[in-house]
Design a protein around this motif. Sequence first.
Motif, mmCIF file in Angstrom:
data_model
loop_
_atom_site.group_PDB
_atom_site.id
_atom_site.type_symbol
_atom_site.label_atom_id
_atom_site.label_comp_id
_atom_site.label_asym_id
_atom_site.label_seq_id
_atom_site.Cartn_x
_atom_site.Cartn_y
_atom_site.Cartn_z
ATOM 1 N N VAL A 82 0.837 -1.199 0.000
ATOM 2 C CA VAL A 82 0.000 0.000 0.000
ATOM 3 C C VAL A 82 0.874 1.252 0.000
ATOM 4 C CG1 VAL A 82 -1.620 1.347 1.397
ATOM 5 C CG2 VAL A 82 -2.025 -1.085 1.015
ATOM 6 N N LYS A 83 1.983 1.226 0.734
ATOM 7 C CA LYS A 83 2.901 2.377 0.730
ATOM 8 C C LYS A 83 3.457 2.629 -0.665
ATOM 9 C CE LYS A 83 4.395 2.096 5.573
ATOM 10 N NZ LYS A 83 5.520 1.805 6.496
ATOM 11 N N MET A 84 3.702 1.555 -1.412
ATOM 12 C CA MET A 84 4.171 1.702 -2.791
ATOM 13 C C MET A 84 3.074 2.287 -3.676
ATOM 14 S SD MET A 84 6.312 -1.886 -3.068
ATOM 15 C CE MET A 84 7.083 -1.618 -4.670
ATOM 16 N N LEU A 85 1.830 1.844 -3.452
ATOM 17 C CA LEU A 85 0.709 2.363 -4.235
ATOM 18 C C LEU A 85 0.422 3.828 -3.921
ATOM 19 C CD1 LEU A 85 -1.770 -0.649 -4.157
ATOM 20 C CD2 LEU A 85 -0.820 0.405 -6.214
ATOM 21 N N GLU A 86 0.790 4.261 -2.720
ATOM 22 C CA GLU A 86 0.577 5.655 -2.338
ATOM 23 C C GLU A 86 1.382 6.618 -3.206
ATOM 24 O OE1 GLU A 86 -0.548 5.330 2.425
ATOM 25 O OE2 GLU A 86 1.549 5.487 1.820
ATOM 26 N N LYS A 87 2.364 6.101 -3.930
ATOM 27 C CA LYS A 87 3.179 6.923 -4.825
ATOM 28 C C LYS A 87 2.647 6.877 -6.261
ATOM 29 C CE LYS A 87 7.247 5.945 -1.988
ATOM 30 N NZ LYS A 87 8.590 5.302 -1.955
ATOM 31 N N GLU A 88 1.552 6.156 -6.467
ATOM 32 C CA GLU A 88 0.969 5.996 -7.792
ATOM 33 C C GLU A 88 -0.368 6.735 -7.862
ATOM 34 O OE1 GLU A 88 2.647 4.252 -10.118
ATOM 35 O OE2 GLU A 88 4.231 3.626 -8.721
ATOM 36 N N ALA A 90 -4.283 5.970 -8.032
ATOM 37 C CA ALA A 90 -5.247 4.881 -7.871
ATOM 38 C C ALA A 90 -6.361 5.297 -6.917
ATOM 39 C CB ALA A 90 -4.550 3.633 -7.337
ATOM 40 N N ASP A 91 -7.516 4.671 -7.095
ATOM 41 C CA ASP A 91 -8.600 4.775 -6.112
ATOM 42 C C ASP A 91 -8.546 3.488 -5.300
ATOM 43 O OD1 ASP A 91 -9.526 7.253 -6.986
ATOM 44 O OD2 ASP A 91 -10.814 6.364 -8.505
ATOM 45 N N LEU A 92 -7.946 3.566 -4.126
ATOM 46 C CA LEU A 92 -7.586 2.375 -3.360
ATOM 47 C C LEU A 92 -8.630 2.024 -2.304
ATOM 48 C CD1 LEU A 92 -5.466 0.185 -2.715
ATOM 49 C CD2 LEU A 92 -4.354 1.842 -1.199
ATOM 50 N N PHE A 93 -8.916 0.734 -2.215
ATOM 51 C CA PHE A 93 -9.876 0.213 -1.239
ATOM 52 C C PHE A 93 -9.301 -1.074 -0.659
ATOM 53 C CE2 PHE A 93 -14.320 -1.897 -0.798
ATOM 54 C CZ PHE A 93 -14.405 -1.514 0.525
ATOM 55 N N ARG A 115 -8.906 8.183 -2.825
ATOM 56 C CA ARG A 115 -8.200 8.567 -4.059
ATOM 57 C C ARG A 115 -6.761 8.932 -3.740
ATOM 58 N NH1 ARG A 115 -10.669 11.616 -9.101
ATOM 59 N NH2 ARG A 115 -11.441 9.484 -9.171
ATOM 60 N N ILE A 116 -5.858 8.339 -4.511
ATOM 61 C CA ILE A 116 -4.431 8.633 -4.385
ATOM 62 C C ILE A 116 -3.977 9.266 -5.688
ATOM 63 C CG2 ILE A 116 -2.139 7.639 -4.050
ATOM 64 C CD1 ILE A 116 -3.479 5.316 -2.600
ATOM 65 N N GLY A 117 -3.325 10.419 -5.586
ATOM 66 C CA GLY A 117 -2.884 11.105 -6.793
ATOM 67 C C GLY A 117 -4.071 11.467 -7.660
ATOM 68 N N LYS A 118 -4.012 11.086 -8.928
ATOM 69 C CA LYS A 118 -5.082 11.381 -9.877
ATOM 70 C C LYS A 118 -6.152 10.276 -9.921
ATOM 71 C CE LYS A 118 -1.974 14.046 -12.843
ATOM 72 N NZ LYS A 118 -1.353 14.153 -14.196
ATOM 73 N N MET A 121 -7.643 4.496 -11.812
ATOM 74 C CA MET A 121 -7.987 3.072 -11.800
ATOM 75 C C MET A 121 -8.326 2.630 -10.378
ATOM 76 S SD MET A 121 -5.994 -0.244 -13.385
ATOM 77 C CE MET A 121 -4.611 -0.274 -12.258
ATOM 78 N N LYS A 122 -9.413 1.868 -10.251
ATOM 79 C CA LYS A 122 -9.777 1.328 -8.942
ATOM 80 C C LYS A 122 -8.857 0.152 -8.619
ATOM 81 C CE LYS A 122 -14.240 0.967 -8.008
ATOM 82 N NZ LYS A 122 -15.682 0.615 -8.173
#
Length: 218
Positions: A82-88, A90-93, A115-118, A121-122
């Motif tokens: 998740v920490k890696m995805l926080e730099k991308e 994504a709409d994270l759930f 929502r993370i960044g822009k 993609m979910k």
Amino acid sequence: MKLYRIPNHIGIIPDGNRRWAQNKKLPKESGYAYGLEPGIVLYRLCKELGVRELTFYGFTQDNTKRPTSQTKAFQKACVDAVKMLEKEDADLFVIGNYNSPMFPQELLPYCERKRIGKGKMKVNFLVNYGWQWDLNNALKALSYGKTNDILNLISSKDVSRVDLIIRWGGRRRLSGFLPVQSIYSDFYVIDDYWPDFKPEHLYEALEWYSKQDITLGG
């Protein structure tokens, strides 16, 4: 690049981490960390291809029966992912039994889609997930005759129907992966272990999927 019929939603079962570690003469629990980079690479490929939704299987409630060294390792791997995805973007759930001590507290902010960044993609991440836990509210309501609307009562109701499930590690089973959303999923198995992921795996699965007759029972 070759053109494929792109699924709206792809489910990922990243299996084989422990067997990969054993083959490398490493402790079983060390295999989970080697599955992190493949996950980000796959996410980026799917985003480039136009996949709208991606679900990763982190760990199940049944997995927590494993030795403590392994449970701590895959819990940490989920947090690190998740920490890696926080730099991308994504709409994270994150979906799983967050009331359990086995659920990493660091992931609680993502138990509602964020929502993370822009965004764009979910991305769903199954963490301390169990199919019975997912269906529990719906089954209770059904047993009391209160409703027939299962889809709006399951805990994973914000997750759409899965078009294609890809499993690494050679096992030919769903292992409780989103039972409601996967009811009409096409299922593709890759014999290589997840830490040995390469882009060709995804392209092979998409080429196979492009040849399937998608009827949804009709």
